[in-house]
Design a protein around this motif. Structure first.
Motif, PDB file in Angstrom:
ATOM      1  N   ALA A  32       0.841  -1.203   0.000  1.00 43.02           N
ATOM      2  CA  ALA A  32       0.000   0.000   0.000  1.00 43.02           C
ATOM      3  C   ALA A  32       0.872   1.248   0.000  1.00 43.02           C
ATOM      4  CB  ALA A  32      -0.941  -0.005   1.195  1.00 43.02           C
ATOM      5  N   ALA A  33       1.961   1.229   0.754  1.00 41.01           N
ATOM      6  CA  ALA A  33       2.876   2.377   0.782  1.00 41.01           C
ATOM      7  C   ALA A  33       3.516   2.600  -0.580  1.00 41.01           C
ATOM      8  CB  ALA A  33       3.947   2.177   1.852  1.00 41.01           C
ATOM      9  N   GLU A  34       3.855   1.510  -1.272  1.00 38.25           N
ATOM     10  CA  GLU A  34       4.429   1.638  -2.617  1.00 38.25           C
ATOM     11  C   GLU A  34       3.416   2.258  -3.575  1.00 38.25           C
ATOM     12  OE1 GLU A  34       5.533  -2.386  -3.441  1.00 38.25           O
ATOM     13  OE2 GLU A  34       7.406  -2.247  -2.306  1.00 38.25           O
ATOM     14  N   LEU A  35       2.154   1.813  -3.482  1.00 38.96           N
ATOM     15  CA  LEU A  35       1.112   2.373  -4.339  1.00 38.96           C
ATOM     16  C   LEU A  35       0.849   3.834  -4.008  1.00 38.96           C
ATOM     17  CD1 LEU A  35      -1.442  -0.586  -4.332  1.00 38.96           C
ATOM     18  CD2 LEU A  35       0.022   0.129  -6.233  1.00 38.96           C
ATOM     19  N   ALA A  36       0.991   4.190  -2.747  1.00 38.64           N
ATOM     20  CA  ALA A  36       0.694   5.548  -2.299  1.00 38.64           C
ATOM     21  C   ALA A  36       1.816   6.536  -2.602  1.00 38.64           C
ATOM     22  CB  ALA A  36       0.402   5.550  -0.809  1.00 38.64           C
ATOM     23  N   ALA A  37       2.988   6.053  -2.938  1.00 34.19           N
ATOM     24  CA  ALA A  37       4.133   6.942  -3.126  1.00 34.19           C
ATOM     25  C   ALA A  37       3.849   8.035  -4.150  1.00 34.19           C
ATOM     26  CB  ALA A  37       5.362   6.137  -3.527  1.00 34.19           C
ATOM     27  N   ASP A  38       3.222   7.695  -5.255  1.00 35.81           N
ATOM     28  CA  ASP A  38       2.923   8.695  -6.288  1.00 35.81           C
ATOM     29  C   ASP A  38       1.646   9.464  -5.991  1.00 35.81           C
ATOM     30  OD1 ASP A  38       5.177   7.967  -7.742  1.00 35.81           O
ATOM     31  OD2 ASP A  38       4.093   6.414  -8.835  1.00 35.81           O
ATOM     32  N   VAL A  39       0.720   8.843  -5.295  1.00 37.80           N
ATOM     33  CA  VAL A  39      -0.588   9.446  -5.025  1.00 37.80           C
ATOM     34  C   VAL A  39      -0.490  10.524  -3.954  1.00 37.80           C
ATOM     35  CG1 VAL A  39      -2.910   8.936  -4.149  1.00 37.80           C
ATOM     36  CG2 VAL A  39      -1.797   7.357  -5.735  1.00 37.80           C
ATOM     37  N   ALA A  40       0.342  10.313  -2.958  1.00 34.75           N
ATOM     38  CA  ALA A  40       0.398  11.218  -1.807  1.00 34.75           C
ATOM     39  C   ALA A  40       0.649  12.670  -2.203  1.00 34.75           C
ATOM     40  CB  ALA A  40       1.458  10.738  -0.824  1.00 34.75           C
ATOM     41  N   GLY A  41       1.442  12.890  -3.224  1.00 34.81           N
ATOM     42  CA  GLY A  41       1.735  14.253  -3.662  1.00 34.81           C
ATOM     43  C   GLY A  41       0.565  14.942  -4.342  1.00 34.81           C
ATOM     44  N   LEU A  42      -0.487  14.193  -4.650  1.00 34.75           N
ATOM     45  CA  LEU A  42      -1.646  14.768  -5.336  1.00 34.75           C
ATOM     46  C   LEU A  42      -2.834  14.988  -4.405  1.00 34.75           C
ATOM     47  CD1 LEU A  42      -1.403  12.600  -8.563  1.00 34.75           C
ATOM     48  CD2 LEU A  42      -0.634  14.959  -8.253  1.00 34.75           C
ATOM     49  N   VAL A  43      -2.743  14.490  -3.194  1.00 35.31           N
ATOM     50  CA  VAL A  43      -3.797  14.672  -2.192  1.00 35.31           C
ATOM     51  C   VAL A  43      -3.338  15.803  -1.279  1.00 35.31           C
ATOM     52  CG1 VAL A  43      -5.050  13.589  -0.297  1.00 35.31           C
ATOM     53  CG2 VAL A  43      -4.495  12.261  -2.326  1.00 35.31           C
ATOM     54  N   HIS A  44      -4.120  16.896  -1.238  1.00 34.37           N
ATOM     55  CA  HIS A  44      -3.691  18.091  -0.509  1.00 34.37           C
ATOM     56  C   HIS A  44      -4.727  18.551   0.493  1.00 34.37           C
ATOM     57  CE1 HIS A  44      -0.177  18.822  -2.979  1.00 34.37           C
ATOM     58  NE2 HIS A  44      -0.914  18.557  -4.039  1.00 34.37           N
ATOM     59  N   GLU A  45      -4.233  19.098   1.583  1.00 33.00           N
ATOM     60  CA  GLU A  45      -5.102  19.735   2.565  1.00 33.00           C
ATOM     61  C   GLU A  45      -5.215  21.210   2.195  1.00 33.00           C
ATOM     62  OE1 GLU A  45      -5.765  20.151   7.357  1.00 33.00           O
ATOM     63  OE2 GLU A  45      -4.081  18.990   6.597  1.00 33.00           O
ATOM     64  N   TRP A  46      -6.364  21.577   1.650  1.00 35.41           N
ATOM     65  CA  TRP A  46      -6.609  22.951   1.225  1.00 35.41           C
ATOM     66  C   TRP A  46      -7.456  23.701   2.241  1.00 35.41           C
ATOM     67  CZ3 TRP A  46      -6.535  25.021  -4.163  1.00 35.41           C
ATOM     68  CH2 TRP A  46      -5.672  24.303  -4.985  1.00 35.41           C
ATOM     69  N   GLY A  47      -8.112  22.964   3.131  1.00 31.41           N
ATOM     70  CA  GLY A  47      -9.048  23.612   4.038  1.00 31.41           C
ATOM     71  C   GLY A  47     -10.329  23.977   3.301  1.00 31.41           C
ATOM     72  N   GLN A  48     -11.195  24.668   3.968  1.00 33.18           N
ATOM     73  CA  GLN A  48     -12.467  25.074   3.353  1.00 33.18           C
ATOM     74  C   GLN A  48     -12.322  26.474   2.769  1.00 33.18           C
ATOM     75  OE1 GLN A  48     -14.847  23.003   2.857  1.00 33.18           O
ATOM     76  NE2 GLN A  48     -14.114  21.369   4.172  1.00 33.18           N
ATOM     77  N   THR A  49     -11.353  26.643   1.886  1.00 33.01           N
ATOM     78  CA  THR A  49     -11.087  27.957   1.294  1.00 33.01           C
ATOM     79  C   THR A  49     -12.026  28.200   0.124  1.00 33.01           C
ATOM     80  OG1 THR A  49      -9.462  27.082  -0.253  1.00 33.01           O
ATOM     81  CG2 THR A  49      -8.647  27.765   1.913  1.00 33.01           C
ATOM     82  N   PRO A  50     -12.276  29.467  -0.204  1.00 37.53           N
ATOM     83  CA  PRO A  50     -13.104  29.762  -1.377  1.00 37.53           C
ATOM     84  C   PRO A  50     -12.545  29.144  -2.664  1.00 37.53           C
ATOM     85  CG  PRO A  50     -12.843  31.726  -0.038  1.00 37.53           C
ATOM     86  CD  PRO A  50     -11.931  30.679   0.539  1.00 37.53           C
TER      87      PRO A  50
END
Length: 127
Positions: A32-50
């Motif tokens: 799972a960590a190997e699969l997530a290596a490329d994905v993690a950089g595309l999942v971002h915490e933006w908050g509830q911004t406009p």
């Protein structure tokens, strides 16, 4: 005539290096960590911004957890969806967490992610 079972030759497992501590989805498994290596950089915490709300309304982002977003093309298969969810959970992900309920249905079927994400553990339900 007696039947014989074929002799299976054990194949050694090729183990790669262990993921670094805290690597996304490493709590679930090395794979799972190997699969997530490329994905993690595309999942971002933006908050509830406009900006995040506008991008979500335009279909350019999908909210996985409150304030945590991913591009919709990252969620094309069940494996992509569960790994993205694991990346969104981040360091709070534990080895005993199992995706359950409506979140499991979303992983299998797609569509908009449920809020909140539903996880089960051996001891209690977690959101």
């Amino acid at each position: 005539m007696p039947t014989t079972t074929p002799h299976l030759i054990p194949v050694p497992r090729q183990a790669g290096p262990a993921p670094p501590p805290g690597a996304p989805c490493a709590a679930w498994s090395v794979h799972a960590a190997e699969l997530a290596a490329d994905v993690a950089g595309l999942v971002h915490e933006w908050g509830q911004t406009p900006t995040a709300q506008i991008l979500e309304a335009e279909g350019q982002l999908v909210q996985l957890l409150p304030g945590i977003f991913a591009p919709p093309d990252l969620l094309g298969s069940p494996i992509d969806r569960v790994i993205s969810l694991g990346c969104a959970i981040g360091s709070r992900l534990r080895a005993h967490h199992v995706v359950a309920g409506v979140s499991a249905a979303w992983v299998c079927l797609g569509g908009p992610p449920p809020s909140p994400a539903e996880l089960l553990s051996m001891s209690h339900r977690s959101t």
